[in-house]
Design a protein around this motif. Structure first.
Motif, PDB file in Angstrom:
ATOM      1  N   VAL A 232     -26.324  35.525  19.900  1.00 52.33           N
ATOM      2  CA  VAL A 232     -25.225  36.353  19.411  1.00 52.33           C
ATOM      3  C   VAL A 232     -24.760  37.254  20.552  1.00 52.33           C
ATOM      4  N   CYS A 233     -23.458  37.278  20.776  1.00 54.05           N
ATOM      5  CA  CYS A 233     -22.893  38.139  21.810  1.00 54.05           C
ATOM      6  C   CYS A 233     -21.421  38.387  21.495  1.00 54.05           C
ATOM      7  N   SER A 234     -20.884  39.359  22.147  1.00 51.25           N
ATOM      8  CA  SER A 234     -19.463  39.635  21.978  1.00 51.25           C
ATOM      9  C   SER A 234     -18.699  38.997  23.135  1.00 51.25           C
ATOM     10  N   SER A 235     -17.792  38.137  22.811  1.00 51.61           N
ATOM     11  CA  SER A 235     -16.981  37.461  23.818  1.00 51.61           C
ATOM     12  C   SER A 235     -15.507  37.829  23.685  1.00 51.61           C
ATOM     13  N   LYS A 236     -15.217  38.904  22.979  1.00 49.54           N
ATOM     14  CA  LYS A 236     -13.830  39.280  22.731  1.00 49.54           C
ATOM     15  C   LYS A 236     -13.028  39.426  24.019  1.00 49.54           C
ATOM     16  N   GLU A 237     -13.619  40.085  25.013  1.00 50.88           N
ATOM     17  CA  GLU A 237     -12.903  40.293  26.279  1.00 50.88           C
ATOM     18  C   GLU A 237     -12.622  38.964  26.967  1.00 50.88           C
ATOM     19  N   LEU A 238     -13.603  38.079  26.985  1.00 52.91           N
ATOM     20  CA  LEU A 238     -13.438  36.760  27.592  1.00 52.91           C
ATOM     21  C   LEU A 238     -12.381  35.953  26.846  1.00 52.91           C
ATOM     22  N   PHE A 239     -12.438  35.973  25.516  1.00 52.02           N
ATOM     23  CA  PHE A 239     -11.457  35.252  24.712  1.00 52.02           C
ATOM     24  C   PHE A 239     -10.044  35.766  24.985  1.00 52.02           C
ATOM     25  N   ARG A 240      -9.925  37.064  25.075  1.00 47.73           N
ATOM     26  CA  ARG A 240      -8.614  37.660  25.327  1.00 47.73           C
ATOM     27  C   ARG A 240      -8.115  37.296  26.740  1.00 47.73           C
ATOM     28  N   LYS A 241      -8.995  37.407  27.724  1.00 54.87           N
ATOM     29  CA  LYS A 241      -8.617  37.135  29.121  1.00 54.87           C
ATOM     30  C   LYS A 241      -8.122  35.698  29.311  1.00 54.87           C
ATOM     31  N   TYR A 242      -8.801  34.751  28.688  1.00 55.88           N
ATOM     32  CA  TYR A 242      -8.466  33.336  28.881  1.00 55.88           C
ATOM     33  C   TYR A 242      -7.694  32.737  27.704  1.00 55.88           C
ATOM     34  N   ASN A 243      -7.235  33.599  26.811  1.00 55.94           N
ATOM     35  CA  ASN A 243      -6.427  33.174  25.674  1.00 55.94           C
ATOM     36  C   ASN A 243      -7.133  32.076  24.864  1.00 55.94           C
ATOM     37  N   ILE A 244      -8.381  32.356  24.505  1.00 57.69           N
ATOM     38  CA  ILE A 244      -9.192  31.425  23.729  1.00 57.69           C
ATOM     39  C   ILE A 244      -9.212  31.887  22.279  1.00 57.69           C
ATOM     40  N   GLU A 245      -8.969  30.971  21.390  1.00 59.93           N
ATOM     41  CA  GLU A 245      -9.063  31.264  19.959  1.00 59.93           C
ATOM     42  C   GLU A 245     -10.420  30.756  19.474  1.00 59.93           C
ATOM     43  N   PRO A 246     -11.344  31.672  19.140  1.00 62.76           N
ATOM     44  CA  PRO A 246     -12.679  31.218  18.714  1.00 62.76           C
ATOM     45  C   PRO A 246     -12.618  30.430  17.410  1.00 62.76           C
ATOM     46  N   ILE A 247     -13.523  29.476  17.288  1.00 61.48           N
ATOM     47  CA  ILE A 247     -13.601  28.634  16.096  1.00 61.48           C
ATOM     48  C   ILE A 247     -14.916  28.951  15.391  1.00 61.48           C
ATOM     49  N   PRO A 248     -14.860  29.467  14.176  1.00 62.87           N
ATOM     50  CA  PRO A 248     -16.093  29.810  13.460  1.00 62.87           C
ATOM     51  C   PRO A 248     -16.927  28.575  13.109  1.00 62.87           C
ATOM     52  N   PHE A 249     -18.230  28.784  13.012  1.00 67.55           N
ATOM     53  CA  PHE A 249     -19.121  27.717  12.570  1.00 67.55           C
ATOM     54  C   PHE A 249     -19.084  27.679  11.046  1.00 67.55           C
ATOM     55  N   ASN A 250     -18.404  26.699  10.499  1.00 69.85           N
ATOM     56  CA  ASN A 250     -18.357  26.511   9.051  1.00 69.85           C
ATOM     57  C   ASN A 250     -18.018  25.056   8.744  1.00 69.85           C
ATOM     58  N   SER A 251     -18.140  24.683   7.495  1.00 71.67           N
ATOM     59  CA  SER A 251     -17.943  23.280   7.120  1.00 71.67           C
ATOM     60  C   SER A 251     -16.514  22.799   7.369  1.00 71.67           C
TER      61      SER A 251
END
Length: 101
Positions: free
Chosen positions: A74-93
């Motif tokens: 578990v970690c916070s990647s908000k800054e990385l996601f914002r910097k590289y314009n990444i939309e995180p994908i949640p782990f779900n069905s």
């Protein structure tokens, strides 16, 4: 990554929500339509079994994966996601539907 400020750095990427081993197995099983039988066991037993069986393709996790699960990811990647314009994908069905094939 091709930008100079990422060279030589370790970059953590992950989510802020902890997902347990049981949640992972149950979610994947529900998506693939497989039944699972889960039996509680001490870590050293599972780790030993994984060391023997991880050479087989059908075995779900090897010792390296088990070490990572115990260590946590578990970690916070908000800054990385914002910097590289990444939309995180949640782990779900919903996001694992590709496993049905």
């Amino acid at each position: 990554l091709s930008d100079d400020d990422s060279i030589g750095k370790t970059i953590e990427i992950g989510g802020e929500k902890e997902v347990t081993w049981n949640e992972i197995i149950k979610t994947i099983a529900s998506v693939t339509g497989q039944k699972v039988f889960m039996l509680p066991a001490p870590f050293f037993v599972i780790f030993s079994v994984a060391g023997f069986l991880d050479r087989f393709e059908w075995f779900p996790a090897g010792q390296d994966q088990l070490k990572d699960l115990v260590k946590g990811s578990v970690c916070s990647s908000k800054e990385l996601f914002r910097k590289y314009n990444i939309e995180p994908i949640p782990f779900n069905s919903d996001n694992l539907s590709y496993l049905k094939a």
